[in-house]
Motif scaffolding. Structure first.
Motif, PDB file in Angstrom:
ATOM      1  N   ALA A 165       0.789  -1.173  -0.051  1.00 15.84           N
ATOM      2  CA  ALA A 165       0.168  -0.020  -0.015  1.00 15.84           C
ATOM      3  C   ALA A 165       0.895   1.310   0.006  1.00 15.84           C
ATOM      4  O   ALA A 165       0.531   2.096  -0.639  1.00 15.84           O
ATOM      5  N   ALA A 166       2.141   1.056   0.585  1.00 13.58           N
ATOM      6  CA  ALA A 166       2.971   2.417   0.830  1.00 13.58           C
ATOM      7  C   ALA A 166       3.763   2.573  -0.631  1.00 13.58           C
ATOM      8  O   ALA A 166       3.675   3.628  -0.932  1.00 13.58           O
ATOM      9  N   ILE A 167       4.043   1.614  -1.148  1.00 19.27           N
ATOM     10  CA  ILE A 167       4.737   1.807  -2.305  1.00 19.27           C
ATOM     11  C   ILE A 167       3.690   2.218  -3.408  1.00 19.27           C
ATOM     12  O   ILE A 167       4.046   3.004  -4.287  1.00 19.27           O
ATOM     13  N   ALA A 168       2.414   1.679  -3.582  1.00 14.27           N
ATOM     14  CA  ALA A 168       1.456   2.125  -4.501  1.00 14.27           C
ATOM     15  C   ALA A 168       1.152   3.508  -4.187  1.00 14.27           C
ATOM     16  O   ALA A 168       0.809   4.245  -5.122  1.00 14.27           O
ATOM     17  N   ALA A 169       0.692   3.990  -2.986  1.00 15.96           N
ATOM     18  CA  ALA A 169       0.163   5.346  -2.733  1.00 15.96           C
ATOM     19  C   ALA A 169       1.419   6.260  -2.876  1.00 15.96           C
ATOM     20  O   ALA A 169       1.349   7.220  -3.428  1.00 15.96           O
ATOM     21  N   THR A 170       2.815   5.877  -2.897  1.00 13.12           N
ATOM     22  CA  THR A 170       3.624   6.825  -3.020  1.00 13.12           C
ATOM     23  C   THR A 170       3.830   6.976  -4.677  1.00 13.12           C
ATOM     24  O   THR A 170       3.984   8.080  -5.089  1.00 13.12           O
ATOM     25  N   ALA A 171       3.832   5.888  -5.332  1.00 14.99           N
ATOM     26  CA  ALA A 171       3.772   6.243  -6.760  1.00 14.99           C
ATOM     27  C   ALA A 171       2.682   6.955  -7.270  1.00 14.99           C
ATOM     28  O   ALA A 171       2.592   7.706  -8.125  1.00 14.99           O
ATOM     29  N   ALA A 172       1.542   6.713  -6.760  1.00 14.63           N
ATOM     30  CA  ALA A 172       0.065   7.553  -7.123  1.00 14.63           C
ATOM     31  C   ALA A 172       0.253   8.954  -6.698  1.00 14.63           C
ATOM     32  O   ALA A 172       0.060   9.944  -7.719  1.00 14.63           O
ATOM     33  N   CYS A 173       0.917   9.192  -5.551  1.00 11.14           N
ATOM     34  CA  CYS A 173       0.967  10.541  -5.341  1.00 11.14           C
ATOM     35  C   CYS A 173       2.129  11.325  -5.821  1.00 11.14           C
ATOM     36  O   CYS A 173       1.809  12.894  -6.216  1.00 11.14           O
ATOM     37  N   ILE A 174       3.007  10.769  -6.403  1.00 11.59           N
ATOM     38  CA  ILE A 174       3.918  11.438  -7.399  1.00 11.59           C
ATOM     39  C   ILE A 174       3.412  11.790  -8.645  1.00 11.59           C
ATOM     40  O   ILE A 174       3.513  13.000  -9.297  1.00 11.59           O
ATOM     41  N   CYS A 175       2.407  10.882  -9.111  1.00  4.46           N
ATOM     42  CA  CYS A 175       1.471  11.306 -10.509  1.00  4.46           C
ATOM     43  C   CYS A 175       0.740  12.277  -9.886  1.00  4.46           C
ATOM     44  O   CYS A 175       0.699  13.037 -10.825  1.00  4.46           O
ATOM     45  N   PHE A 176       0.110  12.381  -8.993  1.00  6.32           N
ATOM     46  CA  PHE A 176      -0.806  13.535  -8.714  1.00  6.32           C
ATOM     47  C   PHE A 176      -0.119  14.860  -8.580  1.00  6.32           C
ATOM     48  O   PHE A 176      -0.502  15.913  -8.838  1.00  6.32           O
ATOM     49  N   GLY A 177       1.072  14.770  -7.870  1.00  9.66           N
ATOM     50  CA  GLY A 177       1.831  16.037  -7.795  1.00  9.66           C
ATOM     51  C   GLY A 177       2.236  16.647  -9.299  1.00  9.66           C
ATOM     52  O   GLY A 177       2.232  17.756  -9.377  1.00  9.66           O
ATOM     53  N   ALA A 178       2.635  15.446 -10.201  1.00 11.85           N
ATOM     54  CA  ALA A 178       2.877  16.177 -11.413  1.00 11.85           C
ATOM     55  C   ALA A 178       1.650  16.752 -12.304  1.00 11.85           C
ATOM     56  O   ALA A 178       1.729  17.522 -13.233  1.00 11.85           O
ATOM     57  N   SER A 179       0.241  15.990 -11.843  1.00  5.09           N
ATOM     58  CA  SER A 179      -0.828  16.433 -12.446  1.00  5.09           C
ATOM     59  C   SER A 179      -1.350  17.820 -12.265  1.00  5.09           C
ATOM     60  O   SER A 179      -1.800  18.491 -12.959  1.00  5.09           O
ATOM     61  N   VAL A 180      -0.747  18.307 -10.848  1.00  2.00           N
ATOM     62  CA  VAL A 180      -0.927  19.708 -10.566  1.00  2.00           C
ATOM     63  C   VAL A 180      -0.198  20.491 -11.601  1.00  2.00           C
ATOM     64  O   VAL A 180      -1.202  21.593 -11.985  1.00  2.00           O
ATOM     65  N   VAL A 181       0.989  20.379 -11.843  1.00  8.44           N
ATOM     66  CA  VAL A 181       1.716  21.270 -12.905  1.00  8.44           C
ATOM     67  C   VAL A 181       1.145  21.017 -14.324  1.00  8.44           C
ATOM     68  O   VAL A 181       0.884  22.087 -15.020  1.00  8.44           O
ATOM     69  N   ALA A 182       0.741  19.508 -14.782  1.00  8.32           N
ATOM     70  CA  ALA A 182       0.167  19.601 -16.129  1.00  8.32           C
ATOM     71  C   ALA A 182      -1.100  20.251 -16.014  1.00  8.32           C
ATOM     72  O   ALA A 182      -1.439  20.863 -17.296  1.00  8.32           O
ATOM     73  N   THR A 183      -1.860  20.290 -15.126  1.00  6.64           N
ATOM     74  CA  THR A 183      -3.189  20.874 -15.301  1.00  6.64           C
ATOM     75  C   THR A 183      -2.843  22.391 -15.355  1.00  6.64           C
ATOM     76  O   THR A 183      -3.470  23.180 -16.220  1.00  6.64           O
ATOM     77  N   ARG A 184      -2.184  22.923 -14.543  1.00  2.00           N
ATOM     78  CA  ARG A 184      -1.857  24.540 -14.459  1.00  2.00           C
ATOM     79  C   ARG A 184      -1.282  24.774 -15.830  1.00  2.00           C
ATOM     80  O   ARG A 184      -1.654  26.043 -16.413  1.00  2.00           O
ATOM     81  N   PHE A 185      -0.391  23.844 -16.439  1.00  2.00           N
ATOM     82  CA  PHE A 185       0.122  24.443 -17.843  1.00  2.00           C
ATOM     83  C   PHE A 185      -1.131  24.280 -18.872  1.00  2.00           C
ATOM     84  O   PHE A 185      -1.252  25.431 -19.756  1.00  2.00           O
ATOM     85  N   VAL A 186      -2.149  23.552 -19.080  1.00  2.00           N
ATOM     86  CA  VAL A 186      -2.967  23.179 -19.955  1.00  2.00           C
ATOM     87  C   VAL A 186      -4.185  23.887 -19.957  1.00  2.00           C
ATOM     88  O   VAL A 186      -5.093  24.072 -20.647  1.00  2.00           O
TER      89      VAL A 186
END
Length: 310
Positions: free
Chosen positions: A24-45
């Motif tokens: 669960a920790a590994i999956a949540a870590t990977a998911a949250c890195i994707c979510f953090g990058a999504s903030v910037v991608a959303t801000r860009f587009v």
């Protein structure tokens, strides 16, 4: 050394719980890195289209990816009551959540949005306590107050902008990101019974489909075709990222983690969101990051750690 049957059973249960917590920790870590990058991608587009259209495009791509991944298992039978439960959660989490999230980034910097979204573990913990899933300790309350102080510190003071209309836009942004946090916390807590009853990917896929269908009429009413023509090639790259890694992969991993741990223990990994978003916002969007925001980040992360540490 020979263990009695009861002792062997307890050891097996403990070992399985440890494996579940680690996965669960590994999956949540990977998911949250994707979510953090999504903030910037959303801000860009998001400036190239509208928040609703962007949210719809993101989850159309994510839903297609989930259906391709699940194939026949996407249509596993579910009880009617459970299907409605998942659909309502999907409208909230994959309909209202992405709209309010995208809209907030039209009023606020990515770093500020990411810091406020980092309050999600605290709201999740509070809802879990109200629902009776987890107990709220004095340490948890202190952690919540510390994180709340950090979020308040992160908010830029009003009155330093170009007039009342700018201040009104900022407050709208705060209301939108607060809606995002609440939607995420409700999904974290109320999706767990479904995730324990059905495969996590199936629940995520059904919820994502419901949210996408809810966004469809709104996107069409706003001129879906017209607003997709204004997206640049690099903007489409951001949309594709949001639908795949930031959508199907990220939320698939998130559902996997929620199935194997408690809501607040999984939500604590959302503290990785502001770290990822701030770093990428500075590097890719040229957004400033002040000493005040550093102090806010430290307070938020410390508060979350204090509130959720076992």
């Amino acid at each position: 050394m020979i263990h009695r049957p009861q002792e062997a059973m307890e050891l097996g249960t403990s070992s399985r719980a440890h494996r579940d917590a680690r996965s669960a920790a590994i999956a949540a870590t990977a998911a949250c890195i994707c979510f953090g990058a999504s903030v910037v991608a959303t801000r860009f587009v998001v400036a190239q289209t509208t928040p609703v259209v962007l949210a719809f495009l993101r989850y159309v791509i994510a839903t297609v990816c989930m259906l391709v991944l699940l194939r026949r298992s996407a249509f596993l039978p579910m009880e009617t009551r459970d299907r409605w439960h998942v659909a309502l959660l999907g409208v909230l989490f994959f309909g209202v959540f992405p709209w309010s999230f995208s809209a907030s980034l039209t009023h606020l910097p990515a770093a500020t949005v990411a810091l406020v979204v980092a309050a999600n573990p605290l709201v999740t913990l509070a809802l879990s306590a109200l629902r009776g899933t987890e107990r709220l300790s004095a340490r948890a309350i202190m952690g919540q107050l510390l994180a709340l102080a950090g979020i308040v510190l992160a908010l830029p003071p009003l009155g330093l902008r170009s007039g009342a209309s700018a201040d009104a836009g900022v407050w709208i942004g705060y209301a939108e990101v607060a809606t995002t946090v609440l939607c995420g916390a409700v999904y974290n807590v109320w999706s767990r019974p479904m995730l324990l009853k059905y495969p996590s990917a199936v629940v995520t896929g059904h919820a994502m489909m419901a949210g996408t269908l809810a966004l469809a009429p709104l996107a069409l009413a706003q001129g879906l075709l017209m607003h997709t023509r204004t997206i640049t090639p690099s903007g489409w790259g951001a949309v594709l990222f949001l639908g795949t890694l930031g959508g199907a992969v990220g939320f698939g991993l998130w559902g996997f983690a929620l199935r194997r741990s408690t809501p607040s223990r999984v939500a604590v990994f959302l503290a990785l969101n502001p770290i990822t978003a701030i770093a990428l916002g500075v590097m890719l969007l040229g957004e400033p990051f002040t000493t005040r925001q550093w102090l806010a980040l430290i307070a938020v992360l410390s508060g979350i750690q204090l509130a959720t540490r076992k």
